[in-house]
Motif scaffolding. Structure first.
Motif, PDB file in Angstrom:
ATOM      1  N   ARG A 217      21.154 -19.694  59.691  1.00  0.00           N
ATOM      2  CA  ARG A 217      20.610 -18.351  59.750  1.00  0.00           C
ATOM      3  C   ARG A 217      19.111 -18.449  60.020  1.00  0.00           C
ATOM      4  N   ARG A 218      18.633 -17.690  60.989  1.00  0.00           N
ATOM      5  CA  ARG A 218      17.214 -17.700  61.360  1.00  0.00           C
ATOM      6  C   ARG A 218      16.470 -16.707  60.477  1.00  0.00           C
ATOM      7  N   VAL A 219      15.689 -17.223  59.543  1.00  0.00           N
ATOM      8  CA  VAL A 219      14.947 -16.388  58.600  1.00  0.00           C
ATOM      9  C   VAL A 219      13.504 -16.272  59.086  1.00  0.00           C
ATOM     10  N   VAL A 220      13.080 -15.069  59.401  1.00  0.00           N
ATOM     11  CA  VAL A 220      11.692 -14.829  59.788  1.00  0.00           C
ATOM     12  C   VAL A 220      10.872 -14.674  58.507  1.00  0.00           C
ATOM     13  N   VAL A 221      10.002 -15.624  58.254  1.00  0.00           N
ATOM     14  CA  VAL A 221       9.313 -15.705  56.961  1.00  0.00           C
ATOM     15  C   VAL A 221       8.006 -14.909  57.030  1.00  0.00           C
ATOM     16  N   THR A 222       8.156 -13.590  57.085  1.00  0.00           N
ATOM     17  CA  THR A 222       6.983 -12.704  57.154  1.00  0.00           C
ATOM     18  C   THR A 222       7.120 -11.504  56.229  1.00  0.00           C
ATOM     19  N   GLU A 223       7.973 -11.608  55.212  1.00  0.00           N
ATOM     20  CA  GLU A 223       8.148 -10.520  54.263  1.00  0.00           C
ATOM     21  C   GLU A 223       7.107 -10.613  53.144  1.00  0.00           C
ATOM     22  N   PRO A 224       6.749  -9.502  52.531  1.00  0.00           N
ATOM     23  CA  PRO A 224       5.735  -9.532  51.478  1.00  0.00           C
ATOM     24  C   PRO A 224       6.081 -10.452  50.311  1.00  0.00           C
ATOM     25  N   GLN A 225       7.369 -10.684  50.061  1.00  0.00           N
ATOM     26  CA  GLN A 225       7.737 -11.563  48.953  1.00  0.00           C
ATOM     27  C   GLN A 225       7.598 -13.041  49.284  1.00  0.00           C
TER      28      GLN A 225
ATOM     29  N   TYR B 124       2.003 -15.927  50.281  1.00  0.00           N
ATOM     30  CA  TYR B 124       0.758 -15.545  50.948  1.00  0.00           C
ATOM     31  C   TYR B 124       0.870 -14.304  51.841  1.00  0.00           C
ATOM     32  N   ILE B 125       2.061 -13.933  52.276  1.00  0.00           N
ATOM     33  CA  ILE B 125       2.227 -12.955  53.345  1.00  0.00           C
ATOM     34  C   ILE B 125       1.691 -11.573  52.971  1.00  0.00           C
ATOM     35  N   ALA B 126       1.825 -11.173  51.719  1.00  0.00           N
ATOM     36  CA  ALA B 126       1.410  -9.829  51.318  1.00  0.00           C
ATOM     37  C   ALA B 126      -0.063  -9.562  51.588  1.00  0.00           C
ATOM     38  N   HIS B 127      -0.858 -10.616  51.745  1.00  0.00           N
ATOM     39  CA  HIS B 127      -2.295 -10.450  51.982  1.00  0.00           C
ATOM     40  C   HIS B 127      -2.628 -10.305  53.464  1.00  0.00           C
ATOM     41  N   TRP B 128      -1.638 -10.435  54.326  1.00  0.00           N
ATOM     42  CA  TRP B 128      -1.895 -10.412  55.760  1.00  0.00           C
ATOM     43  C   TRP B 128      -1.386  -9.129  56.413  1.00  0.00           C
ATOM     44  N   TRP B 129      -0.355  -9.237  57.254  1.00  0.00           N
ATOM     45  CA  TRP B 129       0.048  -8.137  58.128  1.00  0.00           C
ATOM     46  C   TRP B 129       1.399  -7.566  57.710  1.00  0.00           C
ATOM     47  N   PRO B 130       1.813  -6.463  58.281  1.00  0.00           N
ATOM     48  CA  PRO B 130       3.158  -5.941  57.999  1.00  0.00           C
ATOM     49  C   PRO B 130       4.241  -6.944  58.411  1.00  0.00           C
ATOM     50  N   ALA B 131       5.413  -6.802  57.815  1.00  0.00           N
ATOM     51  CA  ALA B 131       6.527  -7.715  58.084  1.00  0.00           C
ATOM     52  C   ALA B 131       6.771  -7.842  59.588  1.00  0.00           C
ATOM     53  N   GLY B 132       7.003  -9.075  60.016  1.00  0.00           N
ATOM     54  CA  GLY B 132       7.280  -9.335  61.417  1.00  0.00           C
ATOM     55  C   GLY B 132       6.060  -9.654  62.247  1.00  0.00           C
ATOM     56  N   HIS B 133       4.883  -9.471  61.682  1.00  0.00           N
ATOM     57  CA  HIS B 133       3.649  -9.775  62.396  1.00  0.00           C
ATOM     58  C   HIS B 133       3.210 -11.182  61.974  1.00  0.00           C
ATOM     59  N   GLY B 134       3.534 -12.166  62.808  1.00  0.00           N
ATOM     60  CA  GLY B 134       3.467 -13.569  62.406  1.00  0.00           C
ATOM     61  C   GLY B 134       2.070 -14.113  62.202  1.00  0.00           C
ATOM     62  N   LEU B 135       2.023 -15.233  61.488  1.00  0.00           N
ATOM     63  CA  LEU B 135       0.791 -15.972  61.243  1.00  0.00           C
ATOM     64  C   LEU B 135       0.636 -17.078  62.280  1.00  0.00           C
ATOM     65  N   GLY B 136      -0.557 -17.728  62.284  1.00  0.00           N
ATOM     66  CA  GLY B 136      -0.850 -18.793  63.231  1.00  0.00           C
ATOM     67  C   GLY B 136      -1.360 -20.045  62.548  1.00  0.00           C
ATOM     68  N   TYR B 137      -1.795 -21.003  63.375  1.00  0.00           N
ATOM     69  CA  TYR B 137      -2.242 -22.308  62.890  1.00  0.00           C
ATOM     70  C   TYR B 137      -3.315 -22.191  61.823  1.00  0.00           C
ATOM     71  N   GLU B 138      -4.259 -21.277  62.025  1.00  0.00           N
ATOM     72  CA  GLU B 138      -5.421 -21.208  61.152  1.00  0.00           C
ATOM     73  C   GLU B 138      -5.101 -20.707  59.753  1.00  0.00           C
TER      74      GLU B 138
END
Length: 380
Positions: free
Chosen positions: A304-312, A315-329
């Motif tokens: 199953r392909r899990v997109v790891v961008t949910e607030p739970q 670290y994700i809750a401090h960044w963007w809405p779900a689905g808006h991915g992070l990068g190298y930095e």
């Protein structure tokens, strides 16, 4: 901070960004940047956000207005700078690998342990631990979701050296770098495997190879790439490393690291197979973790392909809405967040210098095995 090239820029971005997106218990002040060339380090300080620049790391370590030293220099300098900083009462963040040799790493660990008794903290920068998808993989293993681990496969594949006329840099000089693909990127593979599985490597059998043994001397260099000058010089490190390993839980590991994988840019790939499921991660698709639950109905079971961008997710809750991915930095920013939080709480950060020493012992065992017809080398 000492050093301002590739890693120095990444670390600087993290120090600038962390307090703007996370509520830190202490606010980092980017006080002073150290480098050898006065003009270049002044320009880097202005560009990267540092208040001042100096040309002596000893001056930086001795300053009363410096509380933490971030080491972003070649491995040959890590031990001297880190030990001096710790003895001066400064917290230390040191880029990986911890050192060029086990002996140097042991000296650094002793200094770190003595400093910790005085409340001075230290950490080694294996930043891929702080990718949210990697954090999720570790959590699933800790929860027993994949059961007893049978296999671990880790590849770190890059291609920035495939051109035989790509010029020399310090990364191709054993005296400065310690080793090539082995220390530069296989160290990440070893740390990632041990971190996600919670197990140690207990022995290795290895091969190392240098495909291009002479290159142009660089006229100038920026990041991983440079412009060739007129002279030529020897490559004194490995271009590729492959090794088999056994894990402390009885499972088997297969590791590959190369800077000659044409078409692969930064493919750090991890797959863990357990009795109840599997996990797979590829940094070139860093916001995704592939999860297989072998206890499901076989008629519909699969990865199953899990997109790891949910607030739970970590670290994700401090960044963007779900689905808006992070990068190298972003992993470097998470490193700063965790380090500052640990220092404020009086906790010893992880990965510790002792963790870095453990990786260094694996790297040394790989070199010993490769130098002796791939003989099995146990790790204590």
């Amino acid at each position: 901070m000492v050093g301002y090239a590739f890693m120095g820029a990444a670390h600087s971005q993290a120090w600038r960004t962390a307090p703007r997106f996370f509520d830190l218990p202490r606010t980092p002040v980017m006080r002073v940047l150290g480098g050898r060339d006065a003009g270049a380090v002044k320009a880097a300080a202005d560009r990267l956000g540092w208040q001042e620049s100096v040309t002596s790391w000893r001056e930086l370590v001795d300053r009363d207005d410096v509380d933490l030293v971030d080491i972003c220099t070649p491995g040959s300098t890590h031990a001297e700078i880190a030990v001096a900083a710790l003895e001066a009462g400064k917290h230390v963040l040191c880029e990986k690998p911890l050192a060029n040799t086990v002996a140097e790493a042991e000296v650094m660990v002793a200094a770190a342990e003595a400093a910790a008794a005085r409340g001075v903290r230290s950490m080694v920068g294996y930043t891929y631990r702080r990718v949210p998808a990697v954090q999720l993989a570790r959590t699933l293993v800790e929860q027993g979701r994949i059961g007893t681990i049978r296999h671990v496969r880790v590849q770190y594949l890059q291609d920035w050296l495939t051109d035989p006329e790509a010029p020399l840099s310090w990364r191709l000089d054993k005296e400065a770098a310690g080793s090539g693909a082995l220390g530069d990127i296989a160290s990440h593979a070893v740390d990632l495997a041990q971190y996600v599985t919670g197990e140690r490597l207990t022995g290795v059998s290895a091969l190392l190879e240098t495909f291009v043994r002479e290159r142009p001397v660089a006229a100038d260099f920026a990041g991983l790439h440079g412009t060739a000058g007129t002279g030529r010089g020897p490559v004194t490190v490995d271009d590729a490393a492959v090794f088999l390993a056994r894990l402390s839980g009885g499972g088997l590991g297969v590791f590959e690291a190369t800077r000659f994988a044409t078409g692969r840019k930064n493919a750090l790939r991890l797959e863990v197979n357990g009795e109840r499921g599997s996990l797979a991660f590829d940094f070139e698709d860093m916001n995704v973790l592939h999860v297989h639950d072998a206890t499901e109905d076989a008629a519909v079971a699969g990865f199953r392909r899990v997109v790891v961008t949910e607030p739970q997710h970590a670290y994700i809750a401090h960044w963007w809405p779900a689905g808006h991915g992070l990068g190298y930095e972003h992993a470097f920013t998470h490193q700063v967040v965790d380090l500052v939080g640990d220092i404020a709480a009086g906790r010893d950060p992880r990965p510790s210098f002792a963790d870095g020493l453990e990786v260094q012992r694996v790297l040394e065992a790989v070199e010993r095995s490769a130098a002796d017809d791939s003989r099995w080398v146990p790790l204590a």
